[in-house]
Enzyme design. Structure first.
Site, mmCIF file in Angstrom:
data_model
loop_
_atom_site.group_PDB
_atom_site.id
_atom_site.type_symbol
_atom_site.label_atom_id
_atom_site.label_comp_id
_atom_site.label_asym_id
_atom_site.label_seq_id
_atom_site.Cartn_x
_atom_site.Cartn_y
_atom_site.Cartn_z
ATOM 1 N N LYS A 155 0.862 -1.187 0.000
ATOM 2 C CA LYS A 155 0.000 0.000 0.000
ATOM 3 C C LYS A 155 0.895 1.232 0.000
ATOM 4 C CE LYS A 155 -1.661 2.900 2.942
ATOM 5 N NZ LYS A 155 -1.685 4.133 2.139
ATOM 6 N N GLU A 215 10.675 2.008 9.773
ATOM 7 C CA GLU A 215 11.580 3.108 9.419
ATOM 8 C C GLU A 215 10.804 4.392 9.674
ATOM 9 O OE1 GLU A 215 14.663 2.812 8.562
ATOM 10 O OE2 GLU A 215 14.752 0.665 8.148
ATOM 11 N N CYS A 270 13.631 11.955 5.722
ATOM 12 C CA CYS A 270 13.665 11.471 7.108
ATOM 13 C C CYS A 270 15.050 11.604 7.717
ATOM 14 C CB CYS A 270 13.190 10.031 7.170
ATOM 15 S SG CYS A 270 14.066 8.979 6.017
ATOM 16 N N GLU A 304 10.122 16.645 14.585
ATOM 17 C CA GLU A 304 10.414 16.564 13.161
ATOM 18 C C GLU A 304 9.521 17.567 12.423
ATOM 19 O OE1 GLU A 304 9.177 12.996 11.012
ATOM 20 O OE2 GLU A 304 11.223 12.887 10.256
HETATM 21 P P1 NAD Z 1 2.467 8.571 7.638
HETATM 22 O O1 NAD Z 1 2.849 7.770 8.828
HETATM 23 O O2 NAD Z 1 1.367 9.518 7.755
HETATM 24 O O3 NAD Z 1 2.073 7.623 6.428
HETATM 25 C C1 NAD Z 1 2.918 6.603 5.955
HETATM 26 C C2 NAD Z 1 2.049 5.498 5.369
HETATM 27 O O4 NAD Z 1 1.283 4.926 6.415
HETATM 28 C C3 NAD Z 1 1.066 5.968 4.306
HETATM 29 O O5 NAD Z 1 0.965 4.975 3.313
HETATM 30 C C4 NAD Z 1 -0.221 6.079 5.094
HETATM 31 O O6 NAD Z 1 -1.375 5.924 4.300
HETATM 32 C C5 NAD Z 1 -0.083 4.926 6.061
HETATM 33 N N1 NAD Z 1 -0.894 5.052 7.276
HETATM 34 C C6 NAD Z 1 -1.347 6.190 7.868
HETATM 35 N N2 NAD Z 1 -2.072 5.881 8.959
HETATM 36 C C7 NAD Z 1 -2.063 4.534 9.067
HETATM 37 C C8 NAD Z 1 -2.627 3.619 9.998
HETATM 38 N N3 NAD Z 1 -3.358 4.038 11.031
HETATM 39 N N4 NAD Z 1 -2.408 2.305 9.822
HETATM 40 C C9 NAD Z 1 -1.666 1.853 8.770
HETATM 41 N N5 NAD Z 1 -1.121 2.681 7.854
HETATM 42 C C10 NAD Z 1 -1.307 4.006 8.004
HETATM 43 O O7 NAD Z 1 3.813 9.251 7.163
HETATM 44 P P2 NAD Z 1 3.973 10.223 5.911
HETATM 45 O O8 NAD Z 1 3.435 11.543 6.309
HETATM 46 O O9 NAD Z 1 3.481 9.585 4.684
HETATM 47 O O10 NAD Z 1 5.564 10.288 5.788
HETATM 48 C C11 NAD Z 1 6.336 11.160 6.509
HETATM 49 C C12 NAD Z 1 6.996 10.457 7.674
HETATM 50 O O11 NAD Z 1 7.735 9.344 7.211
HETATM 51 C C13 NAD Z 1 7.990 11.317 8.369
HETATM 52 O O12 NAD Z 1 7.826 11.196 9.757
HETATM 53 C C14 NAD Z 1 9.328 10.743 7.953
HETATM 54 O O13 NAD Z 1 10.369 10.951 8.836
HETATM 55 C C15 NAD Z 1 9.018 9.321 7.809
HETATM 56 N N6 NAD Z 1 9.977 8.663 6.914
HETATM 57 C C16 NAD Z 1 10.880 7.797 7.439
HETATM 58 C C17 NAD Z 1 11.811 7.196 6.624
HETATM 59 C C18 NAD Z 1 12.823 6.233 7.162
HETATM 60 O O14 NAD Z 1 13.353 5.462 6.387
HETATM 61 N N7 NAD Z 1 13.102 6.240 8.437
HETATM 62 C C19 NAD Z 1 11.811 7.468 5.271
HETATM 63 C C20 NAD Z 1 10.883 8.371 4.772
HETATM 64 C C21 NAD Z 1 9.950 8.948 5.611
#
Ligand code: NAD
Length: 472
Positions: free
Chosen positions: A171, A246, A280, A379
């Site tokens: 997803k 991650e 990130c 962040e």
């Molecule tokens: P997010 O957590 O909002 O969403 C990430 C994914 O999770 C999306 O596909 C979203 O639809 C899904 N999601 C949201 N709520 C969910 C739930 N309740 N259950 C299951 N899935 C759910 O994050 P974002 O805003 O898309 O991305 C930004 C974040 O990602 C930042 O905090 C960033 O630091 C982190 N990030 C981390 C890495 C890493 O490798 N450590 C890399 C890139 C981004």
């Protein structure tokens, strides 16, 4: 480019989504709707998981060299789409085309290629006394990914999972789902066996939670925010499913008193603002020795002022918009709060000029940020750099480690051994000394609330294996 998609990829075929609901996809530079994708349901996840489960035994038993050949074909099919991938990421994320080409499209190809080799020898057996220790694929993997490096984050899960012999339900983020369709076009062309990889688009609370809670998903591999990672951990814990997370970061860039300041600040600001700060691993806290602090601020202001905001397709643009209006508001809020908490504006800020249309935030540098304040702890995920003075190496290490995150970091010093000593004391998953290049084979992942597990290279592959001992 045809952007409208109405289907999922299930069991080796494009299948029309059952429900009629769709999710609009925006171009963050124009704020216009450019496409829509189906809003999946729990029933769609059931179908995808059933396909992945049915395909698992066959894929797990496929000789590693054959799995490697499939990945090689996928690499060729994806490489042929590199330009289209870059343009799609520029459109749905707003990443400047140059960055989209050099990083957003090129990096996943590099990572995928690395797994062609690793897939041929996923794990070696070991003899321990009277035991033969074997490594086997974990099973069906649910992969849930964010929007900021939308293809890289998918490939960093899918390639090692497939190399290990796992099958996958993906997803992608609902904000940037289009590039995943290009990936699945390539998967189809490469002829991967039906059910080995499946795509369901949709929202986190519906499709993401259905994957994380599914009894037939053996492992959830998630990249995204720490808050969502926590929720996924709770859901997976109910059935003791494995998770790899991650998550977020607030990485420290430590500039020691003997550093090449011009390079350290230029590279440091560039890192903090990469992908409009939506990275990130971004070094969002610059910790500068007091004796060089004013000089560093002056340089940082100059570097920030040189960033040109604008149309991602204009070759002169260095900084694109943020991904969404909500993200822009969050970032503006962090800037306002950082200034209210005593930060001193050095560049950018809430009132700095930005293009009329699009979700832009001006590149912003804030000095004198208190290490305990929200701007140093939370962040931001936008082009905002917090600069903090430090007294000596010990103080720098203490401030660097004063974070609930630990994803990345950097140290700059003319004395490389001194820099490495500081790097070893930092509680974080990766540290770059003097601007050393990114290594796509090195383990990538977080300490503390930045995550559990590692991606990339053989460490990334090992996440998708489990261990069995056979005594005789
Ligand atoms: P997010 O957590 O909002 O969403 C990430 C994914 O999770 C999306 O596909 C979203 O639809 C899904 N999601 C949201 N709520 C969910 C739930 N309740 N259950 C299951 N899935 C759910 O994050 P974002 O805003 O898309 O991305 C930004 C974040 O990602 C930042 O905090 C960033 O630091 C982190 N990030 C981390 C890495 C890493 O490798 N450590 C890399 C890139 C981004």
């Amino acid at each position: 480019m045809d952007l409208a998609r109405t289907d999922f990829y299930l069991d080796g075929r494009w299948v029309t989504a059952s429900g009629g609901e769709t999710i609009p996809v925006h171009n963050p530079a124009t704020e216009e709707v450019i496409a829509a994708v189906p809003a999946g349901t729990a029933a769609d996840v059931d179908r995808a998981v059933a396909a992945a489960r049915a395909a698992f035994d066959g894929w797990a038993a496929t000789p590693p060299a054959e799995r490697a050949a499939y990945l090689d074909r996928l690499h060729a099919a994806l490489s042929a789409r590199a330009d289209e991938i870059a343009r799609t990421v520029a459109l749905e994320l707003g990443a400047p085309l140059k960055l989209a080409t050099r990083v957003q499209a090129a990096l996943p190809l590099t990572v995928l290629h690395s797994y062609v080799e690793l897939a041929a020898h996923p794990a070696t057996e070991e003899t321990v006394g009277n035991s033969t220790v074997v490594r086997e694929p974990v099973g069906v993997v649910g992969a849930i990914t964010p929007w900021n490096y939308p293809l890289h984050q998918v490939v960093a899960k899918l390639a090692p999972a497939l190399a290990a012999g796992c099958t996958v339900v993906l997803k992608p983020s609902e904000l940037t789902p289009l590039v995943s369709y290009l990936l699945f076009d390539a998967i189809h062309e490469a002829g991967l066996p039906p059910g080995v990889v499946n795509l369901v688009t949709g929202t986190g609370p519906v499709v993401g939670e259905a994957i994380a809670a599914h009894p037939d998903v053996d492992m959830v591999s998630f990249t995204g925010s720490t808050a969502t990672g926590r929720r996924i951990s709770h859901l997976a814990a109910d059935r003791i499913a494995r998770v790899a997370l991650e998550l977020g970061g607030k990485s420290a860039n430590v500039v020691l008193d003997d550093a090449d300041l011009v390079t350290a600040v230029k590279v440091g600001v560039g890192n903090a603002f990469l992908n409009s700060g939506q990275t990130c691993t971004a070094w969002t806290r610059m910790l500068v020795h007091r004796s060089r602090y004013d000089e560093a601020l002056e340089l940082a202001a100059k570097v920030a002022a040189g960033y040109r905001l604008g149309d991602p397709f204009d070759p002169a643009t260095r900084l694109g918009p943020l991904v969404s209006a909500a993200q822009r508001e969050r970032v503006r809020g962090h800037i306002t709060r950082g200034l209210a908490d005593g930060g001193r504006l050095v560049a950018g800020g809430p009132d700095a000029p930005v293009p009329d249309r699009g979700w832009y935030v001006a590149p912003t540098v804030i000095a004198d940020v208190h290490p305990d304040s929200a701007l140093a702890q939370e962040e931001v995920f936008g082009p905002v750099l917090a600069v903090i003075p430090v007294d000596d190496d010990d103080h720098a290490v203490a401030v660097a480690n004063n974070s609930r995150y630990g994803l990345a970091g950097a140290v700059w010093s003319a004395d490389e051994e001194r820099a490495v000593r500081v790097a070893r004391r930092m509680r974080t998953g990766a540290v770059d000394v003097n601007g050393a290049p990114f290594n796509p084979l090195a383990p990538f992942g977080g300490y503390k609330q930045s995550g559990i597990g590692r991606e990339l290279g053989r460490h990334g592959l090992a996440e998708f294996l489990q261990t069995k001992s056979i005594q005789r």
